[in-house]
Motif scaffolding. Sequence first.
Motif, PDB file in Angstrom:
ATOM      1  N   ALA A  43       3.846  58.958   7.776  1.00  0.00           N
ATOM      2  CA  ALA A  43       2.720  59.821   8.208  1.00  0.00           C
ATOM      3  C   ALA A  43       2.066  60.475   6.984  1.00  0.00           C
ATOM      4  O   ALA A  43       0.927  60.917   7.044  1.00  0.00           O
ATOM      5  CB  ALA A  43       3.228  60.897   9.173  1.00  0.00           C
ATOM      6  N   GLU A  76      -4.958  61.751  17.772  1.00  0.00           N
ATOM      7  CA  GLU A  76      -3.839  62.620  17.338  1.00  0.00           C
ATOM      8  C   GLU A  76      -3.624  63.750  18.355  1.00  0.00           C
ATOM      9  O   GLU A  76      -4.566  64.194  19.029  1.00  0.00           O
ATOM     10  CB  GLU A  76      -4.253  63.317  16.030  1.00  0.00           C
ATOM     11  N   ARG A 103       2.393  63.761  14.541  1.00  0.00           N
ATOM     12  CA  ARG A 103       2.135  62.408  13.997  1.00  0.00           C
ATOM     13  C   ARG A 103       3.443  61.759  13.561  1.00  0.00           C
ATOM     14  O   ARG A 103       3.485  60.553  13.256  1.00  0.00           O
ATOM     15  CB  ARG A 103       1.158  62.524  12.803  1.00  0.00           C
ATOM     16  N   ARG A 134       1.766  53.981  12.740  1.00  0.00           N
ATOM     17  CA  ARG A 134       1.192  55.223  12.167  1.00  0.00           C
ATOM     18  C   ARG A 134       0.204  54.866  11.051  1.00  0.00           C
ATOM     19  O   ARG A 134      -0.950  55.308  11.034  1.00  0.00           O
ATOM     20  CB  ARG A 134       2.332  56.082  11.619  1.00  0.00           C
ATOM     21  N   ALA A 158       2.677  67.197  11.894  1.00  0.00           N
ATOM     22  CA  ALA A 158       2.906  67.663  13.283  1.00  0.00           C
ATOM     23  C   ALA A 158       2.151  66.756  14.264  1.00  0.00           C
ATOM     24  O   ALA A 158       0.964  66.456  14.053  1.00  0.00           O
ATOM     25  CB  ALA A 158       2.410  69.096  13.427  1.00  0.00           C
ATOM     26  N   ASN A 208       0.440  59.589   4.209  1.00  0.00           N
ATOM     27  CA  ASN A 208      -0.131  58.384   3.575  1.00  0.00           C
ATOM     28  C   ASN A 208      -1.486  58.664   2.933  1.00  0.00           C
ATOM     29  O   ASN A 208      -2.317  57.770   2.814  1.00  0.00           O
ATOM     30  CB  ASN A 208      -0.278  57.301   4.664  1.00  0.00           C
ATOM     31  N   CYS A 209      -1.753  59.949   2.555  1.00  0.00           N
ATOM     32  CA  CYS A 209      -3.093  60.253   1.997  1.00  0.00           C
ATOM     33  C   CYS A 209      -3.284  59.559   0.649  1.00  0.00           C
ATOM     34  O   CYS A 209      -2.347  59.390  -0.128  1.00  0.00           O
ATOM     35  CB  CYS A 209      -3.243  61.769   1.781  1.00  0.00           C
ATOM     36  N   ARG A 210      -4.532  59.232   0.398  1.00  0.00           N
ATOM     37  CA  ARG A 210      -4.887  58.558  -0.862  1.00  0.00           C
ATOM     38  C   ARG A 210      -4.613  59.503  -2.028  1.00  0.00           C
ATOM     39  O   ARG A 210      -4.120  59.090  -3.081  1.00  0.00           O
ATOM     40  CB  ARG A 210      -6.386  58.250  -0.763  1.00  0.00           C
ATOM     41  N   ASN A 262      -2.893  53.298  12.541  1.00  0.00           N
ATOM     42  CA  ASN A 262      -3.764  54.282  13.227  1.00  0.00           C
ATOM     43  C   ASN A 262      -4.490  55.163  12.226  1.00  0.00           C
ATOM     44  O   ASN A 262      -5.575  55.670  12.508  1.00  0.00           O
ATOM     45  CB  ASN A 262      -2.910  55.169  14.158  1.00  0.00           C
ATOM     46  N   ASP A 263      -3.833  55.382  11.064  1.00  0.00           N
ATOM     47  CA  ASP A 263      -4.484  56.226  10.038  1.00  0.00           C
ATOM     48  C   ASP A 263      -5.449  55.396   9.183  1.00  0.00           C
ATOM     49  O   ASP A 263      -5.914  55.860   8.142  1.00  0.00           O
ATOM     50  CB  ASP A 263      -3.411  56.855   9.124  1.00  0.00           C
ATOM     51  N   HIS A 264      -5.720  54.194   9.610  1.00  0.00           N
ATOM     52  CA  HIS A 264      -6.657  53.304   8.889  1.00  0.00           C
ATOM     53  C   HIS A 264      -6.241  53.085   7.441  1.00  0.00           C
ATOM     54  O   HIS A 264      -7.073  52.838   6.579  1.00  0.00           O
ATOM     55  CB  HIS A 264      -8.088  53.893   8.903  1.00  0.00           C
ATOM     56  N   ARG A 265      -4.931  53.229   7.175  1.00  0.00           N
ATOM     57  CA  ARG A 265      -4.517  53.019   5.780  1.00  0.00           C
ATOM     58  C   ARG A 265      -4.107  51.564   5.558  1.00  0.00           C
ATOM     59  O   ARG A 265      -4.228  51.033   4.459  1.00  0.00           O
ATOM     60  CB  ARG A 265      -3.318  53.951   5.458  1.00  0.00           C
ATOM     61  N   ALA A 316       5.103  69.730   6.807  1.00  0.00           N
ATOM     62  CA  ALA A 316       5.546  69.585   8.204  1.00  0.00           C
ATOM     63  C   ALA A 316       4.337  69.673   9.133  1.00  0.00           C
ATOM     64  O   ALA A 316       4.174  68.871  10.049  1.00  0.00           O
ATOM     65  CB  ALA A 316       6.553  70.696   8.535  1.00  0.00           C
ATOM     66  N   PHE A 317       3.402  70.619   8.851  1.00  0.00           N
ATOM     67  CA  PHE A 317       2.285  70.808   9.775  1.00  0.00           C
ATOM     68  C   PHE A 317       1.284  69.661   9.658  1.00  0.00           C
ATOM     69  O   PHE A 317       0.618  69.275  10.603  1.00  0.00           O
ATOM     70  CB  PHE A 317       1.595  72.161   9.519  1.00  0.00           C
ATOM     71  N   HIS A 318       1.217  69.042   8.443  1.00  0.00           N
ATOM     72  CA  HIS A 318       0.337  67.873   8.291  1.00  0.00           C
ATOM     73  C   HIS A 318       0.851  66.726   9.158  1.00  0.00           C
ATOM     74  O   HIS A 318       0.081  65.869   9.613  1.00  0.00           O
ATOM     75  CB  HIS A 318       0.293  67.428   6.829  1.00  0.00           C
TER      76      HIS A 318
END
Lengths: 162, 211, 289, 323, 659
Positions: free
Chosen positions: D225, D308, D264, D92, D262, D227-229, D95-98, D258-260
């Motif tokens: 999931a 996604e 993922r 995950r 979803a 993992n936002c900066r 894939n999120d480029h983190r 939860a929807f963020h």
Amino acid sequence: MSVNEKAAPAAGPATNPTTATPAPEGWEPKIIGFACNWCTYAGADLAGTSRIQYPPNIRVIRVPCSGRINPQFVVRAFQRGADGVLVAGCHPGDCHYSTGNYFARRRYLLAKRFIEYLGVEPERLQVRWISGSEGQKFADTVRELTEKLRALGPQRRLRETL
Amino acid sequence: MEMEVLNLTAVGPAGPAFAAQVGAEAGTNAFSCYQCGKCSAGCPLSYAMDYQPRQIMRLVQLGLKDEALKSSTIWLCASCATCTTRCPREVQIAAVMDTLRAMARREGYPYKERSVAAFHRAFLNGVASGGRAYELGMILGYKLSTFEMFKDIDLGLTWLRQGKLKLLPERIKGSASVRDIFEKVRKLEQEEVARQREGRPAAHEGMEGHS
Amino acid sequence: MKYAYYPGCSLHSTATEYDATTRTVCQTLGVELEEIPDWNCCGATSAHATNHLLSLALPARDLAKAEQMGLDVVAPCAACYNRMAQTIHETKDNEVLRGRVSAVIGADYEGTAKAKSLLEVLAADVGPKVVEAKVQKPLKGLRVAAYYGCLLVRPPAVTGWDDAENPQSMDKLMTALGAETVDWSHKTECCGASLTVSRTDIVLKLTRDILDAAKAAGADALVCACPMCQANLDGRQGAVEKTYKTNYHLPVFYFTQLMSLAFGIEPYKLGFARHSIDPRELLHTKEIA
Amino acid sequence: MSATFTDHQAALRDEVKKLLTDGSIKGFIGYARGRDSYHPVPAIVTRPDQVDGLILDQFSIFGLTKYLLDYIFEDGKMGIVVKGCDALGLGRLINDHRVDRNKVHVVGLPCAGVLNGEKVAKLGLGKVQRVTDKGSAFLVEGDKGSKELPKTEYLWDKCLWCENHNPAGADTLLGSEVENVAMKPRDFSDITALEKMPSAERAAFWTRQFSRCIRCYACRNVCPACNCRECVFDIADPRWVGNTVKLSEQQMFHFTRAFHVAGRCVDCGECERVCPMEIPLMKLQRKLQKDVIELFGNPKPFVPSEVEVLGQFRVTEDPEEFM
Amino acid sequence: MRRVGVFVCWCGSNIAGTVDIEQVKAAAAKMPNVAYVEDNKYTCSEPGQAAIQKAIKEQKLDRVVVAACSPRMHENTFRRTVGGAGLNPYLLEIANIREHCSWVHPDKVAGTRKAVDLVRRAVYKVAKNVPLQRASIDVTKRALIIGGGIAGIQAALDIADAGQPVVVVEKTPSIGGHMAQLDKTFPTLDCSACILTPKMVDAAQNQNITLMTWSEVEKVDGYIGNFTVTIRKKARHVDTTKCTGCGICWSKCPAKVSSEFDLGIGKRKAIYVPFPQAIPNKPVIDEKNCIFFKTGKCKACQMFCPTGSISFDQKDELVEEKFGAIIVATGYEQWDPSPYGEYGYGRYKDVITGLEFERLVNASGPTEGKIKRPSDGKLPKDVVIIQCVGSRDEAKGIPYCSKTCCMYSAKHAILLEEKIHAHSYVFYMDVRTPGKGYEEFYKRATEEHHATYIRGRVSRVYQKGDKLVCLGEDTLLGKKVEVEADLVILASAMVHQNGASKLAQTLGISYDQNEFYTEAHAKLRPVETNTAGIFLAGACQGPKDIPETVAQAGAAASKVISLLSKPKLETEPLVAQVNEAICSGCLWCKPICPYKAIDGKVVKERIAGGKTIERPVAAVNASLCQGCGACTVACRTGAMNVLGFTNEHILAEVDALCL
């Protein structure tokens, strides 16, 4: 109930939003509408130019495309006291940006079920494709939703209690 | 029809009320008709009618109740539904004819085609008593009320000889329940006629509801 | 394939041959018929000419019985079939109306039973191939004009199982029997039905038009699926010839009579004696019976 | 009878010591002994001498992948031990480029299921000496007693229907792969039970849960999931969710999070496990998983894919309910 | 603190009739940031706009709310007004208190309360507006016209005349469209070929015009000024550079097939040009009926071709071209009257449609202009013409009036009498003659050519002997009538081109329930669509006759010429924008964008401890982005926004409306 689920008394605010207290006298349901500029907003305009009468319970917010309507706006509207929300855009295939409404369709297939799952009555969130030539359909959708909401009474499940 | 002048305004609000009531009972909108004449053109009976079916629709639109209910058209209509099938505005013309016939009968209008009305009455009397049609009784009843004693005697005799006409009616066990149907419908109709005379709106389906 | 059988009043009086041949044809084709017990008259034209609620209530009583039997209704007579189809159509999405009809007939009418005309059952559900397989004596050389009348196919919104302007189901059945059908102009022109008693002159004129068209198309006989039409076209044919100085001599069969004939049933059982225009003469010349 | 985690403990230590000494990794994220033998804790070692502090026991449930986020700007590689579910979490993040896969040395730990430390601790077996895998149960021998613990009862829920026992794409694998079969089919019966409830009753259920939330954000911090900066809940303008402890804010928070996630979520179950107020958060995520499976014909939404679930669509096959 | 000015419009009585202007003004005055409130009878009028500009200057307003009609109507007008007063045009919001309020809610109390809410929404939103500048992009100086009928040809000639290159894509083997099928044209009865073929030849010879016949538009990307169109050039199997159109191939070809151009009345070969005056006069091979393609044998055409232009292995070719503007001129189809079982079309050979009659009476048609009945070739003496077949019929046809049938039926009546002294019986409901010289033309049909006009729809047509009996009612007499005709012509309705909706979806333009393309504004912008850069001409927008079509073609051409003559094009600034500070670089916005306007880029940044690091973030190509905003919802952290419809805006609007 799974092992993790505790039946601890509600630590939150006093009023329990699910007890259905009757609607105040002369209460009118408030509907927040999100309409895409190219189709549904134009359809609503057409209802205007054709003088099609419908209940004044809806307030429409114009967005470029149904793909712009974030489900968080819908929950925000319920949180701020909306009794019903209408999310509307072009019929699949007609989107001015060609794919916006396909993403919207996927998002709201999921979001509509999830919001109902969290306890909001299913009728409160209506998602509809309404084209620029369907003024009558826009008016009918608003009328139907208003009547359903009158029966359901005020939305209290997500409403913010000050 | 003589060429006297029809004063349309004199018809007053009763006109649109009549048109609306016919529309409600027949389950259609009399005002959708744009007088194109396709119904009259295709009607097998219109050659014998005093008003063309289109003209009856015109009378309904203009609220001219008496002319419509005194016409021969509503009785000669054999309800073959050719008009309803071909109407470009989807007006249920056959249902309108039914409605006008029922309205003429229950409001006591004189029948332009007495024999047709007499036939229906004789036919239903047979059904009401035994639950099934009784041709011989129906023909006798019809002849008594129209004094056409000797008409179709030859055909009648051949059919009797061929055993096509039963001497005794076929009474069904449930004929009481069929009589009860006729009774209930007549009572509902009388209530409705009384209510209309007092100007109250039609309360129940009895008077409308062809869906 | 099992149906609640609704013969209707004519099939117990003027059209017993239609009733008899219906039963033999259905038996041969494996269509089970169970007559609705104590069925009542559907009211025909007179009921809906008198009161709308009455015209729904009378067929509804029979439909309610069919619902108890758990079967759909088959009605050989076009008028009875049309009245039942009309009742079903009007009460389909109208619980209030269905409630009123149930109150009047004093029984529970739910509107679940469907109503089909015999022609639809044999032409669509059974189908010409199955019919052809049962033919023992093909009706070679017999040229018939298939006459549908109006109530079998009209209005399309209520009937809707065959083309309202140029129906073909009976034609297909006849060709399956080995007969030849003609393409003619008055397939669905009305014969005047119940006006035959009260305004015979009209029925004579309408039947003349139909007979003219059939003769012009070179038909040897007419075949129909409604006792009312048969009575007018056959019964009144003599009077038409006298009034308009024309000569047709066109026998008018019920389509079930020709089917029984083709299935090898002996002609004497088919009620040809009850026709005004005796068909046996034609059948001899065509060496069919 | 597959090997237990402890059997690989020695091999893990050798591997880490080698990697640290030859400098191919700067540090290693693993487990160390916690307050008792039922609650291991995450541990980050950077020198060979600390490696002996690393342990592996049958209770090592912790998802360690989120710690990698602290090192994405450090140069050099980080080592990490991952079970099957943790590997999905790592997928995950990638894939999120983190997280850059080339900056991680993955030590794979084949896993036949992790014991629920809280449940086993209550049996009073004292300090755990040895754990052996008896096939349908684990034999736990402690200094105060020993007991055979049926797997279906004492493993974490997610382990029962796990179909990803062996971490894919590991750089080194401890021991050999275990049999990759689920003990029971994935079970959404609790979700359907909730769905069948009348909406007022379900609303009451969720009100009871969300009113207990103290907005500690543990669930967000542990979720691979999430993992936002810069998390949307930490941004002042626009204020998506107020930070007062109020039921409607909690409802908005849990809906948004939860929807963020979803479509993922990797079904690692950590959010529910770490929640101090024991809110059944997986009942939110598994509802979304169930709907994604039913609606979009995607049998395994929890396995990270190129695009996604909500980042794609099917013109005709996607259900049409909004005509 | 902002200084917002609120201008409430009366719109004559359209708004003031059911909304209490004073109450709205009073409520607006109390709203946050509102410094000035004014009402105006007609805000969009010149004095109305002047009042706004005066107030901006005097009251030093920095934001404006206009409560009036729909933003889709006058947003641009008021942006120019605000810009004229020196304020950035995007510091403006419109409250739609007409179409969405006064016109649809008769109850004044509820209407006023809603109007106040709508004003509050605009006031809360405008507070979050920021000044925006319009970017400018270059324009591909080339036009595409889809459809080679008279509309497409006329537009192409006008654009080429202005010196701008234009490509005409035509689905059939030749340009000319339905007009080429006609014999004479009303109201002047001049021969269609005589006025059409010269224009076709001009189009072929004009240097600026490229004709792509036997081709279809496959895919359209890009936006105004920068369309990239993929065109499928269907395999002709004839090398047009070598072929001289000598005609030997189609004279030798053994395969005879019913000709689509002649609507089945005439025949054509497998290798054919649709009609003698075809432009380009180069044949195509119809693979479905060519014996070689079916059996591998024959090749007669190749053998006899003097220039060796036949090549059987030619394949479809996909060509990608760049255009600045597109005109859709795809025309119409004639409605197939088979649903009218009662008229026997398809069952009786002598029941034909209006277009089929045009082929019969056309001198270059299959019967060389002799009006021979399809059944036995006899010249008809009595002809019935039935109007409104399919038109004005919700039951089996289409609800609208097809506008042209009354006139071409009168023409048919005249031609029938003039050429073979046939007597026409025209069954009509209304004879609609709205154009110049149209009523006089209808008068000629009745007075000079003795056509009998019978008011009433025909109920049925049936064969009786070799006559066709038409049953009608003369509704003016109230009598049933019958006409025994030798020929029956059905004035069949004008409907949308086949596949019209599919092309609309390819272009991204909207269409109505009859699949006619929707113009931007029925009265004020009839030849534009809501999609900038795409214009309409002719019957594809709705039923119309040739004069109107040519007028629209000229109008659409002038719009294209003005667009392509601009050096640069100003684009809407309402596009997506990334807040790089909070963007995580996950790039989940990228797959959403239909215009591929989003890509990753690396930014350098000093972080705590003085180290400069590089990290990926999303980047929007402002000239490609059309501002739909679908990417913003995929951005969990809210870094991606759409200017003019930001998250801040919409949250403010929701809050305002829920107060």
